[in-house]
Scaffold this motif. Sequence first.
Motif, PDB file in Angstrom:
ATOM      1  N   PRO A 206      -5.762   6.046   1.647  1.00 26.81           N
ATOM      2  CA  PRO A 206      -4.411   6.147   0.687  1.00 26.81           C
ATOM      3  C   PRO A 206      -3.404   5.691   1.782  1.00 26.81           C
ATOM      4  N   LEU A 207      -2.567   4.983   0.922  1.00 26.17           N
ATOM      5  CA  LEU A 207      -1.479   4.619   1.702  1.00 26.17           C
ATOM      6  C   LEU A 207      -0.428   5.841   2.005  1.00 26.17           C
ATOM      7  N   VAL A 208      -0.432   6.859   1.213  1.00 30.58           N
ATOM      8  CA  VAL A 208       0.273   8.165   1.486  1.00 30.58           C
ATOM      9  C   VAL A 208      -0.545   9.126   2.397  1.00 30.58           C
ATOM     10  N   GLU A 209      -0.348   9.472   3.384  1.00 29.29           N
ATOM     11  CA  GLU A 209      -1.189  10.566   4.213  1.00 29.29           C
ATOM     12  C   GLU A 209      -1.138  11.804   3.588  1.00 29.29           C
TER      13      GLU A 209
ATOM     14  N   THR B 165       5.533  -8.380  -9.555  1.00 28.72           N
ATOM     15  CA  THR B 165       5.628  -9.646  -8.917  1.00 28.72           C
ATOM     16  C   THR B 165       4.364 -10.040  -8.284  1.00 28.72           C
ATOM     17  N   LEU B 166       3.360  -9.386  -8.291  1.00 29.79           N
ATOM     18  CA  LEU B 166       2.391  -9.265  -7.046  1.00 29.79           C
ATOM     19  C   LEU B 166       1.584 -10.592  -7.339  1.00 29.79           C
TER      20      LEU B 166
ATOM     21  N   ILE C  45      -5.792  -4.722  -6.064  1.00 31.15           N
ATOM     22  CA  ILE C  45      -5.253  -5.690  -5.077  1.00 31.15           C
ATOM     23  C   ILE C  45      -5.578  -4.750  -3.652  1.00 31.15           C
ATOM     24  N   ALA C  46      -6.362  -5.406  -2.585  1.00 30.86           N
ATOM     25  CA  ALA C  46      -6.411  -4.602  -1.476  1.00 30.86           C
ATOM     26  C   ALA C  46      -7.247  -3.066  -1.769  1.00 30.86           C
TER      27      ALA C  46
ATOM     28  N   LEU D  19       1.906  -5.699   0.889  1.00 29.57           N
ATOM     29  CA  LEU D  19       0.814  -4.809   0.377  1.00 29.57           C
ATOM     30  C   LEU D  19      -0.508  -4.996   0.938  1.00 29.57           C
ATOM     31  N   VAL D  20      -1.040  -6.387   1.136  1.00 26.10           N
ATOM     32  CA  VAL D  20      -2.127  -6.840   1.755  1.00 26.10           C
ATOM     33  C   VAL D  20      -2.231  -6.501   3.300  1.00 26.10           C
TER      34      VAL D  20
END
Length: 682
Positions: free
Chosen positions: A113-116, A258-259, A310-311, A73-74
Amino acid sequence: MTQDRYRVAVDVGGTFMDFVLMDEDTGAARVEKIPSIPDRLHEQFLKGIESLDVEIDSIQQIFHGMTVGVNALVQEKGAKVGLLTTKGFRDVLEMGRGGRKPVYNFLHQSAPPLVERFLRLEIPERMTFDGEVLTPIDLEAVDTQVDLLLARGAEAIAICFLHAYAQPAHEIAARQRILARHPHLPISVSHEIASEWREYERTSTTVLNAFIQPTVQTYLTNLETELKDANYTRSLAIMQSSGGVVDAKTAGRKPIRTLMSGPAGGVIGAKFLCDRLGYANVICTDVGGTTYDVAIIEEGRVLERSQAEIAQRPILGSLIDVISIGAGGGSIAWLDHRGGLQVGPQSAGASPGPVCFGRGGTEPTVTDAHLTLGRLDPAYFLGGRMQLDTEGARAAIEKKIAAPLGLDLQSAAQGIVSIAETNMANAIRSKTVERGLDPREFVLLAYGGGGGLFACSVAEELEVPKVIVPNAPANFSAWGILTTDYMEDEVRTKVMPFDAAHIAGALATMNELETRAANGIGQYGFAAGDIERVKRFDLRFENQEYTITIDLEDAWQDAASILEGARQRFVESHIRLYGHGEPDAPLELVSIRCRAIGRVRAPEIAPMPERPQGAAMRQLDVYFPRTGKAVPTDVFDRETLSAGQIVTGPAIINEWTMTTIVPPGWQSTCDTFGNLVLEPTL
């Protein structure tokens, strides 16, 4: 002596992998530590277990805390995610909350966003907030949109429909439709990942789970295969951010759980240890190579939260309330554009690491500063496994910090350490003073590879009266994972007045969640009568925005006692947190939570063997702020200390994984179990 007599915990950190082997018969523990190599984690995992020098088929169970998900993720190295959402809500992920957290930074930009947008597609469907169907789902549109996402390169699908926390039927139908056509496609659905309201946070959590799922699932599948090839055929238990463990299959489907597994292990270990030592209020501090993690145990209860970031991306879920700041042994000291000294959050990590490691590092770090001040023995680091480059560390601090600031070398090095310690103290204040808690009423438990270097100085600044450094502190988070239990959490948002007219509906929902959580634990072989339940309500005053989570007591047997007891506890918490609270004001129930726990056999804590008091091995010249100069300081080997032995500062207590500083004006006492108890004498 039993055949299956060992339990092993493995905690993968950013710098080192920590291993703890516990003998079930005696309670004795053996520790190991090897470097974390990101592209060779499987190999290092097995190498570390082999170094424990036991037959792998004599290990009863392996517990694993990992950073695979959070690293993916990071570093934003996950799967390409396609998002299916309700028509009209395509841009929730990008709009976010609209606020700017650093309110005075007008140039601040939120994480993209992680999803364009071209991978965020809409489905005609709609549920109301109370779970009624407003628009039936168009399953043919699901087929069309999924085909389009796959054609655009999507590797995993996230489904987040409006109000799915209240009624998940449309999400279930969409997933079934997709799997019928694409049976091996990873799919994350919001009602399983985050069954709570707040559309942006729920969408973000579901997307993040889909983003890291293929990476984590592949890692766990490969690890289980390699362990099986090595003759380990039992289950692999994975640590969760909530402080419990699940099996690898569940962790692979819901890796978002689990992060924060590593820090959570340390806090659970802290509670287990301090319960036995008789301390109810504990500040848990974990000093690693990259971060300084802080958590609080108040009146014997680990403080938790239901949302984290996170991030710069929000995550919903049950997790231990841990704050992490960039202040570890590898934190880099640098000068900002005004010439001011800063420490962190950048870190030298494991490679190249601090300058003194001799692996090519060029930037001065906190570890280099401690070495320059004489607080680390260059010939004894990691028990003599690594020789430290003192001259290299001194040269880096002189060139990058001391000379530009016009300081002598010792003042520059002490400045680096002092800034790191101030950052650590401020992190503790954010979890205590800002919540109405007085640090002077707590003990400070210091662990991690650098915990003993900072503990007394940080405690002194906060006026914390006692510091505890546990056995094998650098491996304490791994040891803590050994003390964890199997845990399943269920939650549902159901906004309603908290009164006699609505409590029956709330309790019916609680019973449903309790059954689901208990069934989840039952799959691990626990009998129904052996499963513990923890029930909670998220309450708020009417017309408030945010809530406080309240534990329900088993003694509250009927609706009337639940209403009265929960109200009283909520008002007390509100007064402590915010300074006010009206006992008779109307309340609202927002979310209902249930946790099921399957208890694992608690490990024994072995007492110290009897032995004579240990003498100082040698002396080092060590600089302390209180003395203003380097003074001769006795150096002790922790393994030679006896129960009850007192070491008066200034002194250094070495062990192969950590160094503990006993400053002038402090003393250390070795308790019955070998823990170091440090207290001021002035």
